[in-house]
Design an enzyme around this catalytic site. Structure first.
Site, PDB file in Angstrom:
ATOM      1  N   LEU A  59       0.830  -1.208   0.000  1.00 25.82           N
ATOM      2  CA  LEU A  59       0.000   0.000   0.000  1.00 25.82           C
ATOM      3  C   LEU A  59       0.865   1.259   0.000  1.00 25.82           C
ATOM      4  O   LEU A  59       1.981   1.262   0.525  1.00 25.82           O
ATOM      5  CB  LEU A  59      -0.929   0.020   1.226  1.00 25.82           C
ATOM      6  CG  LEU A  59      -1.830  -1.193   1.438  1.00 25.82           C
ATOM      7  CD1 LEU A  59      -2.671  -1.009   2.688  1.00 25.82           C
ATOM      8  CD2 LEU A  59      -2.712  -1.407   0.221  1.00 25.82           C
ATOM      9  N   VAL A  88       3.103   2.856   3.183  1.00 24.85           N
ATOM     10  CA  VAL A  88       3.497   1.879   4.207  1.00 24.85           C
ATOM     11  C   VAL A  88       4.905   1.376   3.889  1.00 24.85           C
ATOM     12  O   VAL A  88       5.117   0.670   2.907  1.00 24.85           O
ATOM     13  CB  VAL A  88       2.510   0.688   4.296  1.00 24.85           C
ATOM     14  CG1 VAL A  88       2.947  -0.293   5.394  1.00 24.85           C
ATOM     15  CG2 VAL A  88       1.098   1.186   4.567  1.00 24.85           C
ATOM     16  N   LYS A 101       5.778  -2.492  12.774  1.00 28.14           N
ATOM     17  CA  LYS A 101       4.811  -2.200  13.835  1.00 28.14           C
ATOM     18  C   LYS A 101       3.536  -3.020  13.631  1.00 28.14           C
ATOM     19  O   LYS A 101       2.955  -3.538  14.581  1.00 28.14           O
ATOM     20  CB  LYS A 101       4.491  -0.708  13.865  1.00 28.14           C
ATOM     21  CG  LYS A 101       5.699   0.139  14.239  1.00 28.14           C
ATOM     22  CD  LYS A 101       5.332   1.280  15.110  1.00 28.14           C
ATOM     23  CE  LYS A 101       6.547   1.904  15.790  1.00 28.14           C
ATOM     24  NZ  LYS A 101       7.807   1.875  15.041  1.00 28.14           N
ATOM     25  N   VAL A 126      -7.488  21.417  24.532  1.00 30.88           N
ATOM     26  CA  VAL A 126      -8.065  22.770  24.521  1.00 30.88           C
ATOM     27  C   VAL A 126      -7.761  23.461  23.197  1.00 30.88           C
ATOM     28  O   VAL A 126      -6.598  23.557  22.795  1.00 30.88           O
ATOM     29  CB  VAL A 126      -7.499  23.605  25.691  1.00 30.88           C
ATOM     30  CG1 VAL A 126      -8.004  25.039  25.638  1.00 30.88           C
ATOM     31  CG2 VAL A 126      -7.825  22.940  27.023  1.00 30.88           C
ATOM     32  N   ILE A 158      -4.512  25.668  22.383  1.00 30.59           N
ATOM     33  CA  ILE A 158      -3.297  25.177  23.033  1.00 30.59           C
ATOM     34  C   ILE A 158      -2.636  24.151  22.126  1.00 30.59           C
ATOM     35  O   ILE A 158      -3.209  23.101  21.844  1.00 30.59           O
ATOM     36  CB  ILE A 158      -3.567  24.566  24.428  1.00 30.59           C
ATOM     37  CG1 ILE A 158      -4.157  25.634  25.358  1.00 30.59           C
ATOM     38  CG2 ILE A 158      -2.282  23.979  25.030  1.00 30.59           C
ATOM     39  CD1 ILE A 158      -4.306  25.193  26.814  1.00 30.59           C
ATOM     40  N   SER A 178     -14.591  18.964   6.099  1.00 35.49           N
ATOM     41  CA  SER A 178     -15.045  17.568   6.071  1.00 35.49           C
ATOM     42  C   SER A 178     -16.528  17.469   5.685  1.00 35.49           C
ATOM     43  O   SER A 178     -16.959  16.461   5.124  1.00 35.49           O
ATOM     44  CB  SER A 178     -14.802  16.917   7.426  1.00 35.49           C
ATOM     45  OG  SER A 178     -15.300  17.730   8.455  1.00 35.49           O
ATOM     46  N   GLY A 212     -15.573  18.197  12.744  1.00 38.80           N
ATOM     47  CA  GLY A 212     -14.999  18.833  13.926  1.00 38.80           C
ATOM     48  C   GLY A 212     -15.420  20.281  14.071  1.00 38.80           C
ATOM     49  O   GLY A 212     -15.514  20.801  15.188  1.00 38.80           O
ATOM     50  N   ASP A 213     -15.660  20.946  12.952  1.00 37.62           N
ATOM     51  CA  ASP A 213     -16.048  22.357  13.003  1.00 37.62           C
ATOM     52  C   ASP A 213     -16.788  22.687  11.709  1.00 37.62           C
ATOM     53  O   ASP A 213     -17.044  21.798  10.888  1.00 37.62           O
ATOM     54  CB  ASP A 213     -14.808  23.254  13.179  1.00 37.62           C
ATOM     55  CG  ASP A 213     -13.879  23.193  11.979  1.00 37.62           C
ATOM     56  OD1 ASP A 213     -14.132  22.397  11.054  1.00 37.62           O
ATOM     57  OD2 ASP A 213     -12.907  23.953  11.951  1.00 37.62           O
ATOM     58  N   ASP A 238     -16.563  25.008   8.428  1.00 32.87           N
ATOM     59  CA  ASP A 238     -15.640  25.825   7.637  1.00 32.87           C
ATOM     60  C   ASP A 238     -16.407  26.538   6.529  1.00 32.87           C
ATOM     61  O   ASP A 238     -16.750  25.930   5.522  1.00 32.87           O
ATOM     62  CB  ASP A 238     -14.560  24.922   7.027  1.00 32.87           C
ATOM     63  CG  ASP A 238     -13.755  24.180   8.087  1.00 32.87           C
ATOM     64  OD1 ASP A 238     -13.141  24.859   8.926  1.00 32.87           O
ATOM     65  OD2 ASP A 238     -13.750  22.924   8.085  1.00 32.87           O
TER      66      ASP A 238
HETATM   67  N1  DCP Z   1      -6.124  22.677   5.718  1.00 33.18           N
HETATM   68  C1  DCP Z   1      -4.900  22.320   5.141  1.00 33.18           C
HETATM   69  N2  DCP Z   1      -3.777  22.224   5.914  1.00 33.18           N
HETATM   70  C2  DCP Z   1      -3.844  22.430   7.236  1.00 33.18           C
HETATM   71  C3  DCP Z   1      -5.065  22.786   7.840  1.00 33.18           C
HETATM   72  C4  DCP Z   1      -6.193  22.898   7.047  1.00 33.18           C
HETATM   73  O1  DCP Z   1      -4.843  22.103   3.929  1.00 33.18           O
HETATM   74  N3  DCP Z   1      -2.739  22.317   7.982  1.00 33.18           N
HETATM   75  C5  DCP Z   1      -7.334  22.769   4.874  1.00 33.18           C
HETATM   76  C6  DCP Z   1      -7.813  21.382   4.532  1.00 33.18           C
HETATM   77  C7  DCP Z   1      -8.871  21.130   5.547  1.00 33.18           C
HETATM   78  C8  DCP Z   1      -9.498  22.518   5.657  1.00 33.18           C
HETATM   79  O2  DCP Z   1      -8.388  23.403   5.575  1.00 33.18           O
HETATM   80  O3  DCP Z   1      -9.805  20.164   5.112  1.00 33.18           O
HETATM   81  C9  DCP Z   1     -10.294  22.721   6.916  1.00 33.18           C
HETATM   82  O4  DCP Z   1      -9.504  22.461   8.065  1.00 33.18           O
HETATM   83  P1  DCP Z   1     -10.090  21.690   9.310  1.00 33.18           P
HETATM   84  O5  DCP Z   1      -9.021  21.680  10.347  1.00 33.18           O
HETATM   85  O6  DCP Z   1     -11.393  22.268   9.710  1.00 33.18           O
HETATM   86  O7  DCP Z   1     -10.219  20.173   8.806  1.00 33.18           O
HETATM   87  P2  DCP Z   1     -11.455  19.320   8.254  1.00 33.18           P
HETATM   88  O8  DCP Z   1     -12.659  20.158   8.026  1.00 33.18           O
HETATM   89  O9  DCP Z   1     -10.929  18.580   7.082  1.00 33.18           O
HETATM   90  O10 DCP Z   1     -11.742  18.254   9.396  1.00 33.18           O
HETATM   91  P3  DCP Z   1     -12.629  18.455  10.726  1.00 33.18           P
HETATM   92  O11 DCP Z   1     -13.871  17.665  10.557  1.00 33.18           O
HETATM   93  O12 DCP Z   1     -11.772  17.893  11.820  1.00 33.18           O
HETATM   94  O13 DCP Z   1     -12.875  19.914  10.901  1.00 33.18           O
HETATM   95 MG    MG Z   2     -13.329  21.442   9.523  1.00 31.30          MG
HETATM   96 MN    MN Z   3     -11.739  24.508  10.426  1.00 36.96          MN
END
Ligand code: DCP
Ligand code: MG
Ligand code: MN
Length: 329
Positions: free
Chosen positions: A63, A66, A73, A104, A107, A181, A190-191, A193
């Site tokens: 894959l 890997v 591991k 947090v 942090i 996401s 997670g949030d 966007d």
């Molecule tokens: N992003 C990136 N590189 C990073 C941080 C973010 O390319 N170091 C881009 C791709 C992520 C998008 O910004 O998909 C949004 O960041 P999020 O941290 O909100 O990540 P996700 O939305 O993908 O996941 P989650 O469901 O945890 O919010």
């Molecule tokens: Mg997000």
């Molecule tokens: Mn985000």
């Protein structure tokens, strides 16, 4: 006899993915090795999308991502059901403390290490020392439990419709796309966007006028936005609440002519972005959240190329188009 793992989301390798993810977090938060952090995540992502349960490290090495070290591991885990390295990590006081504090929002590993130097090693102790935290971290601590909860897709759909109707009533010319996401079709996120643009703000404008401010004020007035973490000309970080839990909300204002590159970037995943950008470079292009440019033989990028949709970007670099749901690396 063949060991079977309970499959999550149809992932027959989920127990392998879990330990690789835990090793990844260790590399990021404790060891500070982002290269290994990404390597473990890449391997986990390959295993997660592999439809067959791997039976050995050797087999897993077929894959993408890997290599021998991860294969070893996997063999140890398949043979013994555990990993000595993880046992050590879980028993280590410093890693345990770092892992608690980085829960947090705001942090990161370096702030966590700083706090540990001062004798603060748990969330309970942290609550007694808010004076050591900045505004973002105070909000992160206040909503620790809520922010750790994933947001169900249905709730984001509801929040999206409030955002659309409120911003639409402010000015129907705003473009709005919920990325991250959620746009990749995940059942929970997670949030939230949120990406917006408006024809009156393009990359040739020095200032975004007060577009983002007006949007944020509108969403505050209607009661959706309940906390502000930080606010710039083009980037808002804060929290919103529609039903019972308080959710992390990010809003970005992007120049109208850079919208599609921004949507691509903000949709992710971050590992997908890395792969696509590497592919772009191999084909003589440089791609970022603002634009795509051809890189000449001298190595200097040319002018931003015209982009009228996300597909255009894939076409330039000769990368097979991936729907957002296919970008979950
Ligand atoms: N992003 C990136 N590189 C990073 C941080 C973010 O390319 N170091 C881009 C791709 C992520 C998008 O910004 O998909 C949004 O960041 P999020 O941290 O909100 O990540 P996700 O939305 O993908 O996941 P989650 O469901 O945890 O919010
Ligand atoms: Mg997000
Ligand atoms: Mn985000």
């Amino acid at each position: 006899s063949k060991r079977k793992a309970p499959s999550k989301d149809g992932n027959v390798n989920s127990d392998f993915c879990d330990f690789l993810q835990e090793l990844a977090e260790y590399e990021k938060n404790v060891a500070g090795n982002i290269f290994k952090y990404n390597a473990y995540r890449k391997a986990a992502s390959s295993l997660a999308s592999h439809p067959v349960r791997v039976q050995s490290g050797k087999e897993a090495m077929k894959l993408d991502g890997v290599g021998k070290k991860i294969a070893d591991k996997l063999d140890e885990f398949i043979k013994t059901g555990e990993l000595q390295k993880l046992k050590k990590i879980r028993n280590d006081d410093t890693s345990t403390a770092i892992n608690s504090l980085v829960r947090v929002s705001g942090i990161g590993p370096s702030k966590a290490k700083e706090l540990i130097e001062e004798g603060i090693t748990t969330i309970e102790e942290l609550r007694k020392h808010e004076d050591k935290l900045n505004h973002h971290q105070i909000i992160g601590l206040k909503y620790l439990e809520d922010f750790e909860e994933k947001i169900p897709r249905e709730e984001i759909e509801q929040i999206e419709s409030v955002i659309r109707s409120e911003i639409g009533s402010l000015d129907p010319q705003f473009n709005i796309t919920i990325c991250g996401s959620y746009r990749r079709g995940k059942k929970e996120s997670g949030d939230i966007d949120t990406l917006i643009s408006h024809p009156s703000f393009t990359s040739s404008d020095k200032k975004s006028s007060k577009l983002l401010e007006s949007v944020v004020n509108k969403l505050k007035e209607c009661g959706l936005i309940v906390e502000l973490i930080s606010m710039g000309d083009v980037k808002f970080m804060g929290a919103c609440k529609l039903v019972e839990k308080t959710r992390r909300l990010d809003i970005r204002l992007t120049p109208f002519d850079q919208y599609h590159c921004a949507v691509l970037y903000f949709t992710g995943s971050d590992l997908f972005n890395k792969e696509m950008r590497a592919h772009a470079l191999n084909n003589g292009y440089t791609l970022n959240e603002y634009c795509i440019r051809r890189v000449g033989s001298t190595g200097t990028p040319g002018e931003p190329l015209p982009v009228s949709c996300e597909e255009d970007i894939f076409d330039y670099i000769d990368y097979p188009h991936k729907k957002p749901e296919e970008r979950n690396l």
